[in-house]
Scaffold this active site. Structure first.
Site, PDB file in Angstrom:
ATOM      1  N   THR A 126       0.821  -1.203   0.000  1.00 50.11           N
ATOM      2  CA  THR A 126       0.000   0.000   0.000  1.00 50.11           C
ATOM      3  C   THR A 126       0.861   1.262   0.000  1.00 50.11           C
ATOM      4  OG1 THR A 126      -1.750  -1.158   1.194  1.00 50.11           O
ATOM      5  CG2 THR A 126      -1.805   1.237   1.252  1.00 50.11           C
ATOM      6  N   ALA A 130      -1.940   4.679  -3.561  1.00 54.83           N
ATOM      7  CA  ALA A 130      -2.226   3.379  -4.176  1.00 54.83           C
ATOM      8  C   ALA A 130      -2.654   2.409  -3.094  1.00 54.83           C
ATOM      9  CB  ALA A 130      -1.004   2.848  -4.920  1.00 54.83           C
ATOM     10  N   GLU A 360      -6.395  -5.968   3.821  1.00 58.51           N
ATOM     11  CA  GLU A 360      -6.352  -7.152   2.936  1.00 58.51           C
ATOM     12  C   GLU A 360      -7.457  -7.096   1.876  1.00 58.51           C
ATOM     13  OE1 GLU A 360      -4.034  -9.389   2.921  1.00 58.51           O
ATOM     14  OE2 GLU A 360      -3.120  -9.432   4.905  1.00 58.51           O
ATOM     15  N   SER A 363     -14.202  -4.245   1.810  1.00 56.47           N
ATOM     16  CA  SER A 363     -15.445  -4.965   1.509  1.00 56.47           C
ATOM     17  C   SER A 363     -15.884  -4.705   0.079  1.00 56.47           C
ATOM     18  CB  SER A 363     -16.549  -4.530   2.482  1.00 56.47           C
ATOM     19  OG  SER A 363     -16.310  -5.015   3.779  1.00 56.47           O
TER      20      SER A 363
END
Length: 379
Positions: A126, A130, A360, A363
């Site tokens: 990350t 980005a 990770e 949603s």
């Protein structure tokens, strides 16, 4: 598929549960309050073999399966999400990419200490510009003679600044595309920024890192040039199941605390658990726990069988993490004013839950993956 665990799985669960009851649960609130990385608990997890569960014995690992790792993460998360993410990231983001994509020399150099829990690895993907759009990586790696020179910045990197961090694997743009590089801790030009002040996971180590002409040798390239994008996608699939296991453990903790309160708290002449308003909340939590357990361990089983599991990983991650956020909210509601006070663990659970819907893969990204598996092309 019925979720069934082997005797070895149940033995591992028992060992981790004993460790959690004796060393984690009594200290988790203090670690959170002091925002203190629990180094000794991490070392104990190493001695128990938790960081080595899915790795071969030749590197000091346990020759275990991915399901076993999920069991360990779930059990730790029943008491402390910060320690659970330390384990999850240490294995899945620190050691696993080196094991899966590294050369024999890279594995021999880095894995033994990582597998024993004597060192921690981090994964720098990350960036400030980005996040979900990981393909927008701006960090660059420039070829300079027989070395690589890295410039860029990474954000929200777990385990990147602990006293035992030995390595950070970073993605960087090269002429071939996005590549991955193993950057040893202490490399000149690698700066670990001050730790973040976070809503939750306060005992977890999280920093930004800056690469200012940090140079590494050819032996630092992880996999082929330009293969980094494919590598981190594969890494994230496993990570999503692991985060779902963490979310399952947090749900179980919320159910435990809510149920104990419903039985012990008296109002209007008896325990509040006799009221439908409370009993039905707890019934819904039990349903969510059981559904999450099935989704988590089906995805883990598919991974262990060597079968495709990206869709199932996304489903498990989406459902279990959103259920964890709901569980924390409902547990707080059941406890009422007491749930709003930091003296009760549900307040910490509430703060710890939200990041599960973000890390990770958000949603929204999970829904995108699932929709594409249905043959749709949402924009």
């Amino acid at each position: 598929m019925t979720v069934e665990f082997s005797p070895e799985h149940e033995q591992l669960r028992s060992v981790v549960a004993d460790f959690v009851a004796g060393e984690v649960a009594p200290n988790a609130a203090a670690w959170d309050r002091e925002e203190r990385f629990p180094l000794e608990a991490v070392r104990t997890m190493g001695k128990l073999g938790l960081f080595g569960i899915p790795f071969p014995s030749r590197y000091g690992g346990g020759d275990g399966d991915f399901t076993s790792l999920c069991i360990a993460i779930e059990e730790v998360a029943k008491a402390d999400s910060s320690l659970a993410i330390t384990l999850s990231a240490g294995v899945g983001l620190g050691a696993s990419p080196i094991y899966r994509f590294g050369t024999d020399a890279q594995r021999e150099r880095w894995l033994p200490a990582l597998v024993r829990g004597e060192a921690l690895g981090a994964f720098g993907l990350t960036e400030p510009e980005a996040g979900s759009d990981a393909g927008a990586t701006r960090t660059r790696a420039e070829r300079v003679a027989d070395r690589w020179r890295l410039r860029g910045e990474k954000a929200y990197i777990t385990n990147s600044g602990t006293p035992i961090t030995s390595v950070v694997t970073v993605t960087a743009r090269t002429d071939e595309g996005i590549s991955a590089f193993i950057v040893p801790a202490g490399t000149a030009g690698l700066t670990v920024l001050p730790s973040y002040r976070k809503l939750g996971w306060r005992a977890s180590d999280t920093h930004g890192i800056v690469l200012e002409d940090a140079e590494v040798g050819d032996d630092a390239l992880l996999g082929a040039p330009g293969a980094g994008f494919r590598q981190f996608l594969a890494t994230l699939d496993e990570g999503r199941v692991a985060i779902a296991a963490l979310a399952l453990g947090l749900q179980e903790a919320c159910l435990r605390e809510g149920l104990e309160w419903a039985k012990a708290r008296n109002a209007f002449g008896g325990p509040i658990g006799r009221f439908q308003a409370i009993a039905f909340k707890l019934a819904d939590l039990e349903v969510a726990v059981e559904a999450s357990r099935h989704l988590v361990y089906r995805a883990a089983w598919l991974r262990d069988q060597g079968r495709p599991f990206a869709r199932e990983a996304a489903i498990a991650k989406l459902y279990a993490t959103e259920a964890a956020v709901s569980a924390a909210r409902e547990a707080t509601q059941i406890l009422g004013g007491a749930g709003f006070i930091e003296d009760t663990p549900v307040a910490r659970y509430y703060r710890d839950a939200k990041i599960l819907e973000i890390g990770e893969g958000t949603s929204e990204i999970q829904r995108l993956v699932i929709a594409r598996s249905l043959g749709l092309s949402p924009s």
